[in-house]
Write a protein that holds these residues in place. Structure first.
Motif, mmCIF file in Angstrom:
data_model
loop_
_atom_site.group_PDB
_atom_site.id
_atom_site.type_symbol
_atom_site.label_atom_id
_atom_site.label_comp_id
_atom_site.label_asym_id
_atom_site.label_seq_id
_atom_site.Cartn_x
_atom_site.Cartn_y
_atom_site.Cartn_z
ATOM 1 N N UNK A 147 -31.283 -14.309 1.834
ATOM 2 C CA UNK A 147 -31.506 -15.649 2.343
ATOM 3 C C UNK A 147 -32.608 -15.711 3.410
ATOM 4 N N UNK A 148 -33.529 -16.684 3.297
ATOM 5 C CA UNK A 148 -34.439 -17.000 4.395
ATOM 6 C C UNK A 148 -33.762 -18.043 5.286
ATOM 7 N N UNK A 149 -33.590 -17.755 6.579
ATOM 8 C CA UNK A 149 -32.684 -18.531 7.432
ATOM 9 C C UNK A 149 -33.407 -19.155 8.622
ATOM 10 N N UNK A 150 -33.221 -20.464 8.789
ATOM 11 C CA UNK A 150 -33.597 -21.169 10.017
ATOM 12 C C UNK A 150 -32.393 -21.121 10.948
ATOM 13 N N UNK A 151 -32.644 -20.810 12.215
ATOM 14 C CA UNK A 151 -31.552 -20.592 13.161
ATOM 15 C C UNK A 151 -31.820 -21.325 14.468
ATOM 16 N N UNK A 152 -30.754 -21.946 15.019
ATOM 17 C CA UNK A 152 -30.772 -22.436 16.393
ATOM 18 C C UNK A 152 -29.662 -21.705 17.134
ATOM 19 N N UNK A 163 -35.420 -23.099 17.985
ATOM 20 C CA UNK A 163 -35.422 -22.813 16.553
ATOM 21 C C UNK A 163 -36.217 -21.540 16.260
ATOM 22 N N UNK A 164 -35.748 -20.767 15.300
ATOM 23 C CA UNK A 164 -36.436 -19.543 14.893
ATOM 24 C C UNK A 164 -36.089 -19.243 13.449
ATOM 25 N N UNK A 165 -36.868 -18.354 12.818
ATOM 26 C CA UNK A 165 -36.656 -18.030 11.403
ATOM 27 C C UNK A 165 -36.677 -16.516 11.187
ATOM 28 N N UNK A 166 -35.910 -16.073 10.207
ATOM 29 C CA UNK A 166 -35.888 -14.674 9.776
ATOM 30 C C UNK A 166 -35.288 -14.627 8.388
ATOM 31 N N UNK A 178 -35.015 -9.342 9.034
ATOM 32 C CA UNK A 178 -36.418 -9.145 9.389
ATOM 33 C C UNK A 178 -36.621 -9.539 10.846
ATOM 34 N N UNK A 179 -37.856 -9.452 11.316
ATOM 35 C CA UNK A 179 -38.173 -9.940 12.650
ATOM 36 C C UNK A 179 -37.845 -11.426 12.752
ATOM 37 N N UNK A 180 -37.426 -11.855 13.944
ATOM 38 C CA UNK A 180 -37.148 -13.261 14.205
ATOM 39 C C UNK A 180 -38.405 -13.898 14.792
ATOM 40 N N UNK A 181 -38.846 -15.005 14.200
ATOM 41 C CA UNK A 181 -40.084 -15.667 14.612
ATOM 42 C C UNK A 181 -39.753 -17.073 15.100
ATOM 43 N N UNK A 182 -40.188 -17.407 16.308
ATOM 44 C CA UNK A 182 -39.902 -18.722 16.887
ATOM 45 C C UNK A 182 -40.670 -19.809 16.150
ATOM 46 N N UNK A 183 -40.019 -20.963 15.967
ATOM 47 C CA UNK A 183 -40.663 -22.118 15.352
ATOM 48 C C UNK A 183 -40.280 -23.357 16.146
ATOM 49 N N UNK A 184 -40.660 -24.540 15.691
ATOM 50 C CA UNK A 184 -40.415 -25.741 16.480
ATOM 51 C C UNK A 184 -40.090 -26.919 15.576
ATOM 52 N N UNK A 214 -44.079 -11.572 9.243
ATOM 53 C CA UNK A 214 -42.953 -10.877 9.857
ATOM 54 C C UNK A 214 -41.605 -11.246 9.298
ATOM 55 N N UNK A 215 -41.555 -12.271 8.415
ATOM 56 C CA UNK A 215 -40.257 -12.722 7.901
ATOM 57 C C UNK A 215 -39.929 -12.160 6.523
ATOM 58 N N UNK A 216 -40.775 -11.281 5.984
ATOM 59 C CA UNK A 216 -40.529 -10.753 4.638
ATOM 60 C C UNK A 216 -39.493 -9.632 4.676
ATOM 61 N N UNK A 217 -38.704 -9.560 3.613
ATOM 62 C CA UNK A 217 -37.691 -8.510 3.461
ATOM 63 C C UNK A 217 -37.572 -8.194 1.980
ATOM 64 N N UNK A 218 -37.407 -6.915 1.647
ATOM 65 C CA UNK A 218 -37.310 -6.471 0.249
ATOM 66 C C UNK A 218 -35.943 -5.857 -0.013
ATOM 67 N N UNK A 219 -35.317 -6.264 -1.105
ATOM 68 C CA UNK A 219 -34.024 -5.714 -1.531
ATOM 69 C C UNK A 219 -34.189 -5.134 -2.926
ATOM 70 N N UNK A 220 -33.895 -3.845 -3.085
ATOM 71 C CA UNK A 220 -34.106 -3.192 -4.379
ATOM 72 C C UNK A 220 -32.813 -2.607 -4.934
#
Length: 297
Positions: A147-152, A163-166, A178-184, A214-220
């Motif tokens: 899941x790509x997640x928006x978080x507060x 707000x941030x995303x990972x 993944x790394x958490x990146x701040x957004x608005x 920084x928000x990419x993640x790979x699952x194999x």
């Protein structure tokens, strides 16, 4: 006197033996699979991946070196353990409180799942609540979710009253992010999950927020992911004002298959007691739209 001394000597080893107590003070942190021990939560370095190897879960860095190995206990996550405890007028939501879902029952696999949504306003109140909003995809077994997640609010990945995303990958009791990146507020996000390749029962996926480094993640070597959702998940909410005002609209929901097109009808779950209402505005696999109304809508 001798008999008393002998009794005391016999008793001494037993009185000195203190019980061994199991440690219960490990820090617990919030994740999109609930509250988990911090030892079960892992940052995926940029370019790294999470690989399922038999009954083990391997965390690899960008060079392929193994950073961590855990046993897959196949604990249920995501929709399989989606329960919310509510109290009517005074909400205390925990878990998935409002969502839409669709199960792919076709023989063809989902090759991509994209969703766009706009970051809502910051909530009026801050009671250390955590809000997670995302599109996600799970295997039929219900023991993993990507899941790509928006978080507060705070989580294992960091965060606070902003707000941030990972991207997150939860496998049984293990959690990867993944790394958490701040957004608005007002930023338009595009959460994208892509099937990159498959061989037999092994499926390889990427997840990211398009255009956010920084928000990419790979699952194999995952099982095929078949349950698609659009979800609001919360922890620590105590008042209606802990939510943003208005609505959250998941739009431009596009599902592609390895071949053909799916018959797609989204089902919904709402928390009517606390005025969290999920509505499918537009059904289908192409440009579908799902709206979640907050209590102050």
């Amino acid at each position: 006197m001798k008999s008393f001394a002998l009794f005391a000597a016999l008793l001494l080893p037993f009185t000195l033996a203190a019980p061994v107590e199991e440690r219960t003070d490990e820090e617990m942190v919030r994740t999109p699979a609930g509250i988990r021990p911090i030892s079960k939560v892992h940052l995926v370095p940029e370019g790294g991946e999470v690989r399922l190897v038999g009954e083990e879960i391997h965390l690899l860095d960008a060079t392929g070196s193994v950073l961590h190995v855990a046993t897959n206990d196949h604990a249920k996550v995501g929709m399989s353990q989606a329960t919310a405890t509510t109290s009517g007028a005074e909400p205390e939501e925990t878990g998935w409180v409002a969502y839409a879902s669709w199960l792919n029952e076709a023989t063809e696999a989902i090759s991509s799942f994209a969703t766009s949504f706009t970051v809502p306003p910051v909530p009026e109140d801050n009671h250390d609540q955590t809000l997670f909003m995302f599109n996600s995809i799970e295997p039929a077994s219900g023991d993993a979710i990507l899941q790509p997640v928006l978080q507060f609010g705070p989580s294992a990945a960091g965060g606070g009253a902003f707000w941030s995303v990972a991207s997150w990958y939860l496998v049984g009791s293990e959690t990867f992010f993944s790394s958490l990146v701040k957004t608005s507020a007002g930023t338009v996000l595009n959460g994208l999950i892509t099937l990159t390749s498959s061989s037999g029962a092994d499926f390889n996926y990427d997840v990211t927020f398009t255009g956010i480094t920084g928000t990419a993640l790979t699952a194999t070597k995952s099982a095929e992911l078949v349950w698609a959702t659009e979800t609001l998940e919360t922890y620590g909410v105590t008042t209606a004002e802990d939510y943003p005002a208005g609505t959250l609209t998941f739009h431009s929901i596009n599902l592609a298959m390895t071949s053909g097109t799916p018959e797609t009808e989204w089902s919904t779950v709402s928390d009517s007691a606390d005025k969290l209402i999920t509505t499918v505005v537009t059904q289908g696999f192409s440009n579908a739209e799902v709206e979640i109304s907050f209590p102050q809508a």
